[in-house]
Design a protein around this motif. Structure first.
Motif, PDB file in Angstrom:
ATOM      1  N   GLU A 106      -7.768   4.906  -2.616  1.00  0.00           N
ATOM      2  CA  GLU A 106      -7.586   3.436  -3.148  1.00  0.00           C
ATOM      3  C   GLU A 106      -6.819   2.475  -3.183  1.00  0.00           C
ATOM      4  OE1 GLU A 106     -10.011   2.446  -7.520  1.00  0.00           O
ATOM      5  OE2 GLU A 106      -9.341   4.926  -6.802  1.00  0.00           O
ATOM      6  N   GLU A 107      -5.564   3.499  -3.432  1.00  0.00           N
ATOM      7  CA  GLU A 107      -4.617   2.917  -3.694  1.00  0.00           C
ATOM      8  C   GLU A 107      -3.854   1.787  -2.524  1.00  0.00           C
ATOM      9  OE1 GLU A 107      -4.579   5.763  -4.343  1.00  0.00           O
ATOM     10  OE2 GLU A 107      -4.878   5.769  -6.165  1.00  0.00           O
ATOM     11  N   LYS A 135      -6.082  -1.074  -2.807  1.00  0.00           N
ATOM     12  CA  LYS A 135      -5.295  -1.949  -3.837  1.00  0.00           C
ATOM     13  C   LYS A 135      -4.742  -3.172  -3.331  1.00  0.00           C
ATOM     14  CE  LYS A 135      -7.742   0.282  -8.000  1.00  0.00           C
ATOM     15  NZ  LYS A 135      -7.096   0.678  -8.858  1.00  0.00           N
ATOM     16  N   SER A 145     -11.955   0.614  -3.595  1.00  0.00           N
ATOM     17  CA  SER A 145     -11.606  -1.101  -4.884  1.00  0.00           C
ATOM     18  C   SER A 145     -11.497  -2.348  -3.982  1.00  0.00           C
ATOM     19  CB  SER A 145      -9.326  -0.705  -3.634  1.00  0.00           C
ATOM     20  OG  SER A 145      -9.477  -1.299  -2.574  1.00  0.00           O
TER      21      SER A 145
END
Length: 495
Positions: free
Chosen positions: A80-81, A84, A195
């Motif tokens: 997810e990072e 993002k 994200s």
């Protein structure tokens, strides 16, 4: 005479749909012409076309400075990072997310519909599906979409991939087929956060192997319909925790049996909802492809307030889920002060920082009525005097399991002291206690008396007030509550 009347109504509905199709009319007429010698498939085609005007999808993408459209692929980001970080880079480059809504009736081509109809009829011949009545087939096997996801072309692939599993197991009923396939889906997809600010397509969820509950539900039910299992999507707006939830329901012998795609099998999910207090729903609705009510504004008075509850495709199925539903009758507090009042009213729950309608009801003079509601919940009643706005007609109130009402009207002349624990992972953030002010119809902050590392104390809390203890961060499940003796009473406890 009755058959003639029904036939005329169907012709009117079909012509209405074809008119709404605009330039896409010839695509739909192609479908009708294609099946002119097959009465059953023609009836199925008419069902789809007559109801297509109530369905839509959104094309979502980033508009690049070059003018091109770009939609990131979930499979390109392992975490997810990472996703993002990619979105942040797009924002720095001046890329803007865009959404364009399209109505099915104006955009879907005839070849897509013909392929979908032929595949649905092929699946209908399977042992577990062949006893499904035509009307049920039309609503829960035939449709090409589950909710408002981008139309998918994977029906044939899903049918070829998963039908052999059911064939080899020798299943003979929708329940057996649903249980077996749902267990297999549990190995192929899981709950994942991503994200991207876009609603996932069927293709994206399948390729990535996961999504949030909406995407999982769309994919799981899409696969089941592809192999001939009659399924519907049920949904709720939570009353005891934030946000909402979607899950599945499989039809067999005139009844629906709920399940959670990839998780609980039919027969297992209802005990989960009723056994975990914070999951116990206040209302539950079933989504259909075809109409199950008169569209708002067509043949009934409507105040113009836009809310998902007004969809003519939704059916209130709360009695299937609630052990002891109650009728909520509550008197308004301020109705005579308003110049405009509507007989259409909304039962609202505090969900993720605002009051959200969870049910629609009616007002007669000063009494508002809502049918078949889950008790032991906190609500407020509103109407909509102007488009897009809610106006509160009552103080917040608690409805107990028997339908008894307790209104939270603060006693400013009677106060009490209380010490509140801070949120464990946010001890260094400032906390604020609010009470619902019925005059301003908003939460008003209270000054604390003292604050410590893990607690915050107040001495002037109004008696009989609805309270909200929050941090400035927008986080999930900062729930409203009230004080009873020396206890904090929230609705998300197991009761």
């Amino acid at each position: 005479m009755l058959l003639l009347f029904m036939s005329c109504r169907r012709d009117v509905a079909l012509e209405r749909a074809l008119t709404l199709a605009g330039d896409n009319r010839q695509e739909l007429e192609y479908v009708l012409q294609h099946y002119k010698d097959d009465s059953l498939k023609l009836a199925a085609a008419r069902f789809l076309i007559e109801n297509m005007s109530y369905h839509f999808y959104e094309e979502e993408f980033y508009a690049l400075p070059s003018g091109e459209r770009y939609r990131p692929r979930l499979t390109d980001f392992p975490t997810e990072e990472a996703g993002k970080a990619h979105l942040d880079s797009l924002a720095r480059a001046g890329c803007m997310a865009e959404r364009h809504r399209y109505r099915d009736i104006r955009t879907l081509d005839g070849a897509f519909l013909v392929r979908n109809i032929d595949l649905a009829f092929e699946a209908w011949r399977k042992p577990w599906a062949k006893q499904v009545p035509f009307s049920v087939f039309c609503q829960y096997i035939l449709p090409y979409r589950i909710s408002h996801e981008y139309p998918s072309g994977l029906r044939k692939e899903m049918m070829d991939k998963f039908t052999p599993l059911l064939d080899s197991a020798g299943v003979s009923t929708p329940l057996e087929a649903c249980s077996l396939l749902n267990a297999r889906l549990g190995t192929l997809m899981k709950y994942k956060k991503n994200s991207l600010p876009f609603y996932p397509t069927i293709e994206e969820t399948y390729a990535w192997g996961g999504a949030r509950c909406e995407g999982l539900c769309d994919l799981g039910l899409f696969v089941m319909r592809a192999v001939g299992i009659p399924v519907a999507m049920d949904k709720t707006l939570w009353t005891r925790i934030d946000w909402g939830h979607n899950w599945g329901a499989v039809w067999q012998d005139g009844r629906f049996h709920c399940f959670a795609p990839r998780e609980q099998l039919p027969g297992e999910y209802l005990p989960v909802l009723n056994g975990r207090g914070y999951l116990r729903p206040g209302k539950v609705y079933r989504s259909h492809f075809g109409l199950c009510s008169v569209p708002s504004g067509e043949e009934s008075a409507d105040d113009g307030y836009a809310i998902w509850l007004k969809s003519p495709l939704l059916e209130d199925v709360s009695p299937e889920y609630l052990e002891r539903p109650v009728d909520v009758r509550v008197a308004t507090d301020r109705i005579r002060e308003f110049a405009y009042t509507s007989g259409q009213v909304y039962l609202c729950v505090y969900n993720y920082y605002r009051w959200e309608p969870v049910a629609m009801g009616c007002r007669t003079d000063t009494v508002c009525l809502f049918r078949q509601v889950g008790g032991d919940n906190i609500f407020i009643v509103a109407d909509s005097p102007s488009v897009g706005q809610l106006r509160f007609l009552t103080a917040p109130f608690h409805v107990d399991a028997h339908g008894h009402i307790r209104k939270f009207i603060p006693r400013m002349d009677r106060t009490r002291a209380f010490m509140f624990p801070k949120r464990k992972r946010l001890l260094k953030r400032p906390h604020t206690l609010h009470y619902w002010d019925v005059e301003s119809a908003s939460f008003s902050p209270l000054e604390y008396n003292s604050t410590a590392d893990s607690t915050q104390s107040y001495t002037d809390i109004p008696e009989n007030a609805l309270l909200w203890f929050t941090v400035p961060d927008r986080i999930v499940n900062q729930r409203v509550f009230y004080l009873e003796n020396d206890s904090v009473i929230t609705m998300n406890l197991i009761r």
